[in-house]
Enzyme design. Sequence first.
Site, PDB file in Angstrom:
ATOM      1  CE  LYS A 205      -1.733  -1.719   3.704  1.00 35.42           C
ATOM      2  NZ  LYS A 205      -2.508  -1.908   4.986  1.00 35.42           N
TER       3      LYS A 205
ATOM      4  CB  THR B  96      -6.500   8.045   7.607  1.00 37.57           C
ATOM      5  OG1 THR B  96      -5.496   8.590   8.293  1.00 37.57           O
ATOM      6  CG2 THR B  96      -6.801   9.296   6.367  1.00 37.57           C
TER       7      THR B  96
ATOM      8  N   GLY C 152      -7.589   3.397  11.090  1.00 35.83           N
ATOM      9  CA  GLY C 152      -8.252   2.167  10.850  1.00 35.83           C
ATOM     10  C   GLY C 152      -8.231   1.956   9.177  1.00 35.83           C
ATOM     11  CB  THR C 153      -7.155   3.578   6.353  1.00 38.77           C
ATOM     12  OG1 THR C 153      -5.997   3.785   6.635  1.00 38.77           O
ATOM     13  CG2 THR C 153      -8.058   4.847   6.183  1.00 38.77           C
ATOM     14  N   GLY C 154      -5.946   0.687   7.128  1.00 40.33           N
ATOM     15  CA  GLY C 154      -5.517  -0.464   6.632  1.00 40.33           C
ATOM     16  C   GLY C 154      -6.403  -1.871   7.140  1.00 40.33           C
ATOM     17  CB  CYS C 155      -8.273  -2.452  10.212  1.00 38.46           C
ATOM     18  SG  CYS C 155      -6.897  -2.095  11.568  1.00 38.46           S
TER      19      CYS C 155
END
Length: 267
Positions: free
Chosen positions: A173, A204, A206-209
């Site tokens: 990412k 942003t 928690g965007t990866g989760c």
Amino acid sequence: MKNLLTIAGSDCSGGAGIQADLKTFAAHGAFGMSVIVSVVAENTSRVISIQDIPPRIVADQIDAVFEDIAVDGVKIGMLSGAEQMKTVAERLRFYRPGGVVLDPVMVAKGGRALMHPDALETLKAEMLPQAFLLTPNIPEAEAITGLEIRAVGDMEKAAAVLRNMGPRYVLVKGGHLEGDAVDILFDGEEIRAFRTERIPTKNTHGTGCTLSSAIAANLANGMEVSEAVGAAKEYVTTAIRHALQIGKGHGPTNHFYNLYKNGGLLQ
């Protein structure tokens, strides 16, 4: 309805961790289940403390789910220590679920380390071979590979190195680079780039989760990998664009924006 399991840490403020995963599963029409490996006292501004769950309890939670319920997909997030990693890897080898999406969470949005430094080698040896799809951000990819990533070409090189460590697919990412948000997917032969306009917002958390959970849901719902990644990126981009103004720091994304809009709950 598909049944999806998240194995991760708990975020009491609701923006990341298993809370974000369960919201994402629900937004994709799936039934969500969770195995908590760490309890994280955090909010939009900082992490206050972390309490790891004993490995035996982690294993018991996994057994409780798999012995009773058909699991159609698994997302793995925060695994803070080597013992938690070894326990999760051992139970995954026993139950052999398909479509495991591994998000190697290392640092919270506020900068606090969420993985013990001495657990990195265990992550590489035990967890990466369990992953169908690995979804590191740039700092995580750098930590795992030892490479410096400053451009999209570097992301492609890192994806190749990471895939040789065991995952079937790797999605690096690119949110930490400047310009458009570009993610790189590599399957061992073909590189595919997913590009969206960068949204100027601090919200942003928690965007990866959210992205990794959306991918897991899309895979369970029958999408091919590239389609699953593309749809998940579109979903998380919308969630960021309509992020919630909650808290004093990095606010959470809006996991249910499309559902609320289409259901007439948003004016």
